[in-house]
Every structure is written in structure tokens, then in C-alpha cells.
Design a protein around this motif. Structure first.
Motif, short mmCIF file in Angstrom:
data_model
loop_
_atom_site.label_atom_id
_atom_site.label_comp_id
_atom_site.label_asym_id
_atom_site.label_seq_id
_atom_site.Cartn_x
_atom_site.Cartn_y
_atom_site.Cartn_z
N TYR A 73 5.41 15.29 4.60
CA TYR A 73 4.19 14.52 4.41
C TYR A 73 4.31 13.81 3.06
CZ TYR A 73 2.76 17.66 8.12
OH TYR A 73 2.70 18.36 9.30
N VAL A 74 4.29 12.47 3.12
CA VAL A 74 4.70 11.68 1.96
C VAL A 74 3.59 10.71 1.56
CG1 VAL A 74 6.50 10.19 1.04
CG2 VAL A 74 7.03 11.76 2.92
N PRO A 75 2.96 10.89 0.39
CA PRO A 75 1.98 9.91 -0.09
C PRO A 75 2.68 8.58 -0.36
CG PRO A 75 1.84 11.97 -1.34
CD PRO A 75 3.11 12.03 -0.54
N LEU A 76 2.10 7.51 0.16
CA LEU A 76 2.71 6.20 0.00
C LEU A 76 2.35 5.57 -1.34
CD1 LEU A 76 2.15 4.82 3.60
CD2 LEU A 76 4.34 5.52 2.57
N ALA A 100 2.94 -0.50 7.05
CA ALA A 100 2.70 -0.40 8.49
C ALA A 100 3.78 0.45 9.13
CB ALA A 100 2.70 -1.80 9.12
N GLU A 101 3.43 1.04 10.29
CA GLU A 101 4.40 1.91 10.95
C GLU A 101 5.65 1.15 11.38
OE1 GLU A 101 2.92 5.35 13.17
OE2 GLU A 101 3.96 4.48 14.90
N ARG A 160 -5.22 6.03 7.71
CA ARG A 160 -6.46 6.50 7.09
C ARG A 160 -6.21 7.14 5.73
NH1 ARG A 160 -9.35 11.15 6.93
NH2 ARG A 160 -7.81 12.24 8.21
N THR A 161 -5.12 7.91 5.62
CA THR A 161 -4.80 8.59 4.36
C THR A 161 -3.64 7.94 3.62
OG1 THR A 161 -3.30 10.12 5.48
CG2 THR A 161 -5.62 10.78 5.29
N GLN A 162 -3.06 6.89 4.20
CA GLN A 162 -1.87 6.24 3.64
C GLN A 162 -0.78 7.27 3.34
OE1 GLN A 162 -0.68 2.81 3.03
NE2 GLN A 162 -2.01 2.96 4.81
#
Length: 350
Positions: free
Chosen positions: A252-255, A260-261, A306-308
Motif C-alpha cells: 500500500y503506497v501513498p502517492l 490514474a490507474e 479516493r485515498t490516492q
């Protein structure tokens, strides 16, 4: 006729060593010279591992590093961490290249070994020479080295899951959480208490929470890939699942910026386009069964807008890409062979 490479495996009775023997047994450019196992000396390899009958019927001997160094062009050392460092000097002096499947040469900083492995390094002068054996990061250096530090099983999966995000600068360097699940063969043949059938079956458990030694390895390689002054820090938690082989790592990686995917997947496609053993999945998610018995890593990424947050997922066989398969791939590079030699086969399914 081209003379075959003489290969030996020290620690052939363990799962990682035995898997190396299995792969080398059918490698077209390899002649297996010695298989050693101090605890099983005098026993035929195929008696301990019946899958190797008619392939490797050699008798396992006690390890003599000086003799093996003289007899071998390459030696795979598959021993518990802290053992290989004592064998490197005689092996190298004998003329053998060395591939350490354990952790003795993965970390560049000798001061980290007492912290993460609880021992002082006995051969710190070799840490600067050893090359970390992940081809996607260090292919050119691997080709030139005589001392190869094979990646750990969890780091192999975690790094391949995370590298495109880290190298692109799209990920933050802190707040990364890696949740990984492994089959019980990752503990080795002598895994010890808590790994019997009764304890593992119908059970799922975390272990080494906040303190698993692979954390240092993951952070070292990610920090190098990031190329910045700020080191990459991760929270890494491994889990044991009731299966024999396989690792699934979910990160799980904070951007660091909006992504975009489709853009994230393009990063993975670009980085791994020419990699023989990384398969980027677009319309499916990685699963351990798809890589069983192979050297492949299946990887993908999804974006939570939603959470980027980027969710990067990788699946490997812990004894394949996480150990022996990766070691053979590195050997091919070290001897200027086509990289996929002896490894170009699919996994076992179902």
C-alpha cells in the motif's frame, strides 16, 4: 563442444539448495560436481529428495570449501544466515564464483548485521564487492561479479511490486506498508517449532512484526532506486499461510502526486517490457498458483482514487524467483549465457 560449467551446491539438503539442484540437473550448460550437506553426508541426494531419482543420485558430502573452490566454476551456498561468510574466501581463492542464497552479503553496511541478524559480519571487506542479484536493478553489475548476493524471498516479491512506482517518483518515500503471505517452505527444511502440520493447517499467523530482517534489504534497494537523499522506509509484516510454496506481497503506497490507474500500469509495462521473468497483469490479479514451480513474478497495480493510494501486488514461488530460480538466472548472467537458459518453463497448475 563447449565445456560445461562445473557447479556445486553447498547445503543441498535444505529446500533452497535442493531446488537449485533440481534446476541445475536439467540445465543444458551445467555439470553438477558436488552436493554437500553436513547433516546428511553419506546419503544419496535422490534418497532424500525422491523427485531427483535418475537425475541426481550423487552422494552428499561434507562441505570442504577449499576443495569445492578448486573443483567448481560456480558454487551455490544455501546455508542458514551467518554461515556462508566463512566460506567465501576459500571458494573465491580456489577460482569459483559464489552465489549466496542466504543473507550474508545482501546488505552493504556491516553495522546493520548485528541490528537485523544478531551477528557481527565475519567478512565485511566483501560487502563492497558483492552484487545484489535482482537483474531488473543490477543486470550489468551481475554480469561482472564473482560474488552474488541472491535476494531474499520476500524482498524479491516486494521490490518487483514497488520498483516502477519508486523509480518514477510517483510514490512517497514513507508510509509504505507491505503485507506479505508465504508458504511454510520459506522457513526451510529445519523450520523448527510451530511449523508442523498441526500448527500450520487451518491457521494464518503474522510473525516477526516490526522486526523481520528482510526489512533492511527492502529499504536498501528501494532507497537506491529512488535516487534521492531521503531514504525509503517501509512497514513490513510477513504472514504464514497453510500452503507449501508461494508468496503474495501486497504493498500500500501513498502517492506523491495524482496518478490514474492506466498511467500506473503503463509504468509497469515500460519497466518490465523486456524482462524475461516478470509478467505485468492488466485484467487479472496475481495469484501464487500461477507461478508455482517457476521463476516468474506476476505483478500488477491498482489505484484507489479516493485515498490516492497505489496497491501493488506481486506473486512468486518463494523457492523459485524467491531463491533458487533467481540464483540460476543470476548464474546465467555471470557466465554470459542467455538469461532464461534452464528456466524457460511455465509454472505448475493446478
Amino acid at each position: 563442444m563447449v565445456e560445461k560449467i562445473r557447479a556445486s551446491v553447498i547445503g543441498a539438503s535444505g529446500y533452497g539448495g535442493a531446488e537449485a539442484v533440481r534446476l541445475l540437473a536439467t540445465h543444458p550448460q551445467i555439470n553438477i560436481v558436488h552436493v554437500t550437506a553436513d547433516s546428511q553426508k553419506g546419503r544419496e541426494m535422490s534418497n532424500l529428495y525422491p523427485n531427483l531419482r535418475r537425475y541426481v543420485d550423487q552422494t552428499m558430502i561434507e562441505a570442504d570449501a577449499e576443495a569445492i573452490g578448486r573443483d567448481s566454476d560456480v558454487t551455490f551456498v544455501s546455508l542458514p544466515s551467518g554461515k556462508a561468510m566463512h566460506m567465501v574466501l576459500p571458494l573465491l581463492e580456489g577460482g569459483s564464483k559464489v552465489i549466496d542464497i542466504a543473507a550474508d552479503f545482501r546488505l552493504h553496511d556491516a553495522s546493520l548485521y548485528p541490528v537485523w541478524y544478531k551477528f557481527e559480519h565475519a567478512a565485511p571487506t566483501y560487502l563492497g564487492e558483492a552484487v545484489y542479484g535482482l537483474p531488473e536493478l543490477h543486470r550489468d553489475e551481475i554480469r561482472q561479479t564473482r560474488l552474488l548476493a541472491n535476494p531474499g524471498c520476500y524482498p524479491a516479491a516486494a521490490l518487483l511490486a514497488l520498483l516502477p512506482l519508486i523509480r518514477s517518483g510517483k510514490a512517497q518515500t514513507s508510509g509504505i506498508v507491505i503485507d506479505a503471505k508465504s508458504g511454510v517452505s520459506g522457513a526451510g527444511r529445519g523450520g523448527g517449532g510451530g511449523f508442523g502440520y498441526a500448527e500450520v493447517n487451518e491457521n494464518l499467523s503474522a510473525y516477526s512484526v516490526t522486526a523481520h530482517n528482510h526489512t533492511a534489504e527492502i529499504e536498501q534497494e528501494l532507497s537506491g532506486a529512488a535516487g534521492g537523499e531521503a531514504p525509503v522506509r517501509v512497514v513490513f509484516t510477513p504472514h504464514l499461510v497453510p500452503m507449501t510454496r508461494g508468496i503474495l506481497a501486497t504493498a500500500y503506497v501513498p502517492l506523491a502526486e495524482e496518478l490514474a490507474e492506466s498511467e500506473a500500469l503503463a509504468l509497469y509495462d515500460d519497466m518490465y517490457a523486456d524482462e524475461p521473468f516478470v509478467r505485468v497483469l492488466h485484467d487479472a490479479l496475481p495469484q501464487t498458483k500461477a507461478t508455482l514451480g517457476s521463476n516468474y513474478c506476476d505483478v500488477t497495480v491498482r489505484i484507489n482514487p479516493r485515498t490516492q493510494t497505489a496497491i501493488a501486488i506481486a506473486a512468486i514461488d518463494n523457492l523459485g524467483r524467491g531463491a533458487a530460480g533467481q540464483a540460476v538466472q543470476n548464474m546465467n548472467l555471470m557466465f554470459d549465457l542467455p538469461e532464461a537458459t534452464g528456466l524457460a518453463f511455465p509454472g505448475v497448475f493446478p
